[in-house]
Design an enzyme around this catalytic site. Structure first.
Site, mmCIF file in Angstrom:
data_model
loop_
_atom_site.group_PDB
_atom_site.id
_atom_site.type_symbol
_atom_site.label_atom_id
_atom_site.label_comp_id
_atom_site.label_asym_id
_atom_site.label_seq_id
_atom_site.Cartn_x
_atom_site.Cartn_y
_atom_site.Cartn_z
ATOM 1 C CE LYS A 190 -11.461 2.531 1.930
ATOM 2 N NZ LYS A 190 -11.027 3.442 3.008
ATOM 3 C CD GLU A 219 -3.096 0.958 2.172
ATOM 4 O OE1 GLU A 219 -4.084 1.688 2.064
ATOM 5 O OE2 GLU A 219 -2.955 0.121 3.085
ATOM 6 C CG HIS A 252 7.838 -29.716 2.868
ATOM 7 N ND1 HIS A 252 8.423 -30.918 2.543
ATOM 8 C CD2 HIS A 252 8.416 -29.314 4.029
ATOM 9 C CE1 HIS A 252 9.307 -31.252 3.484
ATOM 10 N NE2 HIS A 252 9.318 -30.288 4.392
#
EC number: 5.3.1.9
Length: 524
Positions: free
Chosen positions: A451, A318, A347
């Site tokens: 937003k 951000e 793994h």
């Protein structure tokens, strides 16, 4: 390089902080003297930018805000007494409130004490507290903690189902009080309390800016803690946002602040080799060619630090993910961050890290102390912790042998002091790197754009429901889109009606669902 040359480079580029017992090794990042010389002027500017930041320069011009999260652990450095009071008074308020919660002086109605905490927030209001809870919460904390950090109804239900609401303290964190995810979570939680005939305000605490929507809404709650205007969400862990839930869990918040303060002092030094955050920024710049061309893989070799990569995702991405630089040029900056923990990830994706696309650099986080107390031998002469240490060193070596570069941070153990130091280390590294690439680390226009787009979709949904109800007959997608004046948004309309239909709300869909152009939409 042969092993002796690598050993010499390791000694040349190993940073050690004696008070924190923290090591930072950038020797496996192959920058040379010419590269360093080319960055001298950039680093001098970065050091100057940092000084200006701490002195109260406007670092977020979009909102005309200072950026002062460094003052949280050194209030004496804040530019004036008013700002110093904004730090010291909430800290004292937190300590007094926590003391009363732990003693039972503040308790839920008809109960002896609060037993659980439910934190409702999003982004920095959740990621920091989650990371710290996982890293530092004691085995038997005074209050167990849970989080609602999304506006996912099923996820909310699952969290609430595991909590004794009658003895759960709810902390709602939202700077403005208008962030939809936090607001939705709060309303869902309040509804759950009311369904059990519990008085929600007697269980609720707000962390927000004075005068915000949430501050006004929470007037009858147990109490409200202030968020500072000059602290952004991704750097708020050492404000009330993170300190309140940490203290309630029995975590030593003074030690967290002390560790961060120690690291801040170290990272004020205007000397590259003696400044650990500057060294991190140097490594990031080298690996990504100053353009974020490689991903940052975070591999902490300790279970308690497995959320560190998620915390750093927001802090780094951000802050650094920006389309334009400070001069208005399109630069598309950023560093992608991912990771989990070693040796689990050996793994999972170390095979690709060693032999696949070389589009990353790794950061190993080593913790020297295995556990409290002695360890059994799982093989003659070797403990489980020895294996963990061997796997870290082996993976680092295997990557380097195939020209995959890495940074290693070593701490003695995971303590509040060390966690505070790690938070401060990366906060400052982000600032330095932003200066090196000439971007603003402290605004987030992309988040605001998302937003606004979400708000437009919800507005479109309201129009769809209204038109379908008023029409009274079934409509196809194209006709519905034309009626609401959104013929260029048919795809969005289709997704909205599909969602409403799946939840049996407002309208229903008939027709061949595999062919959206054939469906008919009616009021339910």
């Amino acid at each position: 390089m042969d092993n002796l040359q690598l050993w010499q480079r390791y000694q040349d580029w190993l940073y050690y902080h004696p008070n924190l017992e923290l090591y930072l090794d950038v020797s496996r990042i192959p920058f040379d003297e010419g590269f360093l010389k080319g960055l001298e002027a950039k680093f001098e500017r970065a050091f100057q930018d940092m000084t200006a930041l701490e002195q109260g320069a406007i670092a977020n011009p979009d909102e005309q805000r200072m950026v002062g999260h460094y003052w949280l652990r050194a209030p004496e450095l804040a530019p004036n007494q008013e700002l110093r009071d904004e730090i010291t008074e909430p800290l004292a308020q937190i300590k007094e409130f926590v003391k009363k919660i732990h003693s039972g002086a503040i308790k839920p109605p008809d109960q002896e004490k609060f037993s659980h905490i439910l934190c409702v927030g999003i982004g920095g209001s959740a990621l920091g507290p989650q990371f710290v809870a996982e890293a530092l919460s004691p085995l038997n904390p005074p209050l167990e903690i849970a989080f609602i950090d999304n506006t996912d109804p099923k996820g909310i239900d699952r969290t609430l189902a595991h909590l004794p609401l009658a003895t759960t303290l709810v902390i709602v964190t939202s700077k403005s009080g208008g962030t939809p995810e936090a607001r939705n979570g709060m309303l869902e939680v309040r509804n759950a309390y009311e369904k059990q005939d519990l008085d929600f305000p007697q269980h609720a605490v707000a962390v927000t800016m004075p005068g915000s929507q949430l501050d006004k809404y929470a007037q009858d709650w147990l109490t409200r803690f202030p968020m500072q205007d000059w602290v952004g969400g991704r750097t708020s862990e050492l404000s009330a946002v993170g300190l309140l839930p940490a203290a309630l869990q029995g975590i030593d918040i003074d030690e967290m602040l002390a560790g961060a303060k120690e690291m801040d002092i170290a990272t004020r030094v205007h000397n590259l080799k003696k400044n650990p955050s500057a060294l991190l920024a140097l490594a990031w710049y080298h690996e990504g060619n100053g353009k974020g061309e490689k991903d940052m893989v975070i591999l902490p070799y300790k279970d308690s630090l497995y959320l560190f990569s998620r915390y750093l995702q927001q802090l780094v991405m951000e802050s650094l993910g920006k389309e334009k630089d400070l001069d208005g040029n399109k630069v598309y900056q950023g560093i992608a961050v991912y990771g989990n923990k070693g040796s689990t990830d050996q793994h999972a994706y170390v095979q690709q890290l060693r032999e696949g696309v070389p589009n990353f650099f790794a950061t190993f986080i080593e913790v020297l102390k295995d556990r409290q107390g002695d360890s059994m031998e799982v093989e003659t002469g070797s403990t489980a912790g020895d294996f963990l240490s061997g796997l870290l060193q082996g993976t680092r070596q295997a990557l380097y042998e195939n020209s995959r570069h890495s940074i290693t941070i070593t701490i003695p153990e995971v303590t509040p002091r060390q966690v505070g130091a790690l938070i401060a280390l990366y906060e400052r590294a982000v600032s330095f790197y932003a200066s090196l690439v000439n971007i603003n680390a402290y605004h987030q226009p992309g988040v605001e754009a998302g937003k606004k787009a979400a708000a437009s979709i919800l507005d479109l949904q309201r129009k769809i429901v209204q038109v379908v109800r008023e029409t009274g007959t079934a409509l196809d997608l194209a006709t519905l889109a034309a009626k609401i004046g959104a013929s260029d948004q048919v795809e969005a309309i289709y997704k909205i009606v599909r969602h409403l239909n799946a939840n049996r709300r407002s309208l229903t869909i008939t027709g061949d669902l595999s062919k959206p152009e054939t469906i008919q939409i009616s009021a339910r």
